[in-house]
Design a protein around this motif. Structure first.
Motif, short mmCIF file in Angstrom:
data_model
loop_
_atom_site.label_atom_id
_atom_site.label_comp_id
_atom_site.label_asym_id
_atom_site.label_seq_id
_atom_site.Cartn_x
_atom_site.Cartn_y
_atom_site.Cartn_z
N GLN A 1 -11.44 -3.73 -3.64
CA GLN A 1 -11.24 -2.84 -2.49
C GLN A 1 -11.54 -3.51 -1.15
OE1 GLN A 1 -9.85 0.23 -2.28
NE2 GLN A 1 -9.29 -0.17 -4.41
N TYR B 1 -10.91 -5.82 2.15
CA TYR B 1 -9.81 -6.29 2.98
C TYR B 1 -9.80 -7.82 2.97
CZ TYR B 1 -9.69 -1.51 4.81
OH TYR B 1 -9.60 -0.15 4.94
N GLY C 1 0.79 -1.23 0.00
CA GLY C 1 0.00 0.00 0.00
C GLY C 1 0.82 1.28 0.00
N ASN D 1 -6.94 -3.62 -2.52
CA ASN D 1 -6.71 -3.61 -1.08
C ASN D 1 -6.02 -4.90 -0.65
OD1 ASN D 1 -6.92 -2.77 1.66
ND2 ASN D 1 -8.83 -1.71 1.20
#
Length: 230
Positions: free
Chosen positions: A186, A188, A11, A81
């Motif tokens: 997106q 988790y 990230g 993500n």
């Protein structure tokens, strides 16, 4: 069998406002977040533990800092993500279970020592902190047998927070992989776990580390809090 360990570090970490990848943020003791993680891993699992880092944003800095690690590149680091970073790591892993952690967690070395028995028994788990339950964090509930039932930021009546250090057993890995494929870009990785529990009846045990420290570094105040422990 050599313990397989994954650090998710792809990230951009924009909320912390640093120019380098967030795992390379220096702590008060002179180590970076990721160096602290490496030291904890070696203390719990020895020098033979195999560490794979999922990289993306400014990856060359992490590769230079940890040349002995293996690396998996998430080329869509700015569009996806943690579910897709973990997907890449598990796909690249060898046979056997995998322990993984978010690359921005500063934590007590005892966390991995405590979890070591479950790793040795090849049992899936999620580390949790029952001392606080914040709305913006990933929360969990359990079923009648005490296994994880729900795991997301939208859980109501959560018993605690997920810390971001988890293990998937050799027998559960294929099912988790399938669900990581299916979840949104997106999402988790916890969404993949939650679906695998609901649809494939996987059992993830909560490992309570509330008496130990574990701080996920998102903002400057998180870094200040983590530096109180190191």
């Amino acid at each position: 069998m050599t313990t397989q360990i994954v650090i998710l570090a792809a990230g951009m970490g924009s909320r912390l406002g640093r120019s380098l990848p967030k795992p390379l943020t220096e702590l008060n003791d002179g180590r970076t977040i990721m160096q602290q993680q490496h030291d904890n891993i070696r203390q719990a699992f020895g020098r033979d533990a195999r560490i794979t880092v999922v990289v993306g944003y400014k990856y060359e800095h992490i590769v230079e800092a940890f040349p002995d690690d293996d690396f998996v590149y998430n080329e869509q680091y700015d569009e996806t993500n943690t579910s897709k970073s973990l997907l890449r790591a598990l796909t690249a892993s060898k046979d056997g279970g995998v322990l993984w952690m978010n690359g921005d967690v500063v934590f007590d070395p005892e966390v991995l020592v405590r979890a070591g028995d479950l790793v040795a028994r090849d049992e899936s788990f999620v580390t949790v902190n029952t001392a606080k339950v914040s709305d913006e964090e990933v929360k969990y509930t359990v079923d009648a047998a005490g296994s994880i039932r729900e795991l997301s930021k939208t859980v109501e009546g959560g018993l605690g927070e997920a810390v971001g250090i988890n293990y998937v057993s050799s027998r559960d890995k294929a099912a988790l992989l399938r669900h990581l494929h299916r979840v949104g870009a997106q999402d988790y990785f916890e969404r993949g776990i939650e679906l695998a529990i609901a649809q494939d009846r996987l059992k993830f045990q909560p490992v309570d580390i509330s008496d130990l420290y574990a701080v996920e570094i998102d903002f400057a105040e998180d870094l200040e809090r983590a530096n109180l422990f190191v």
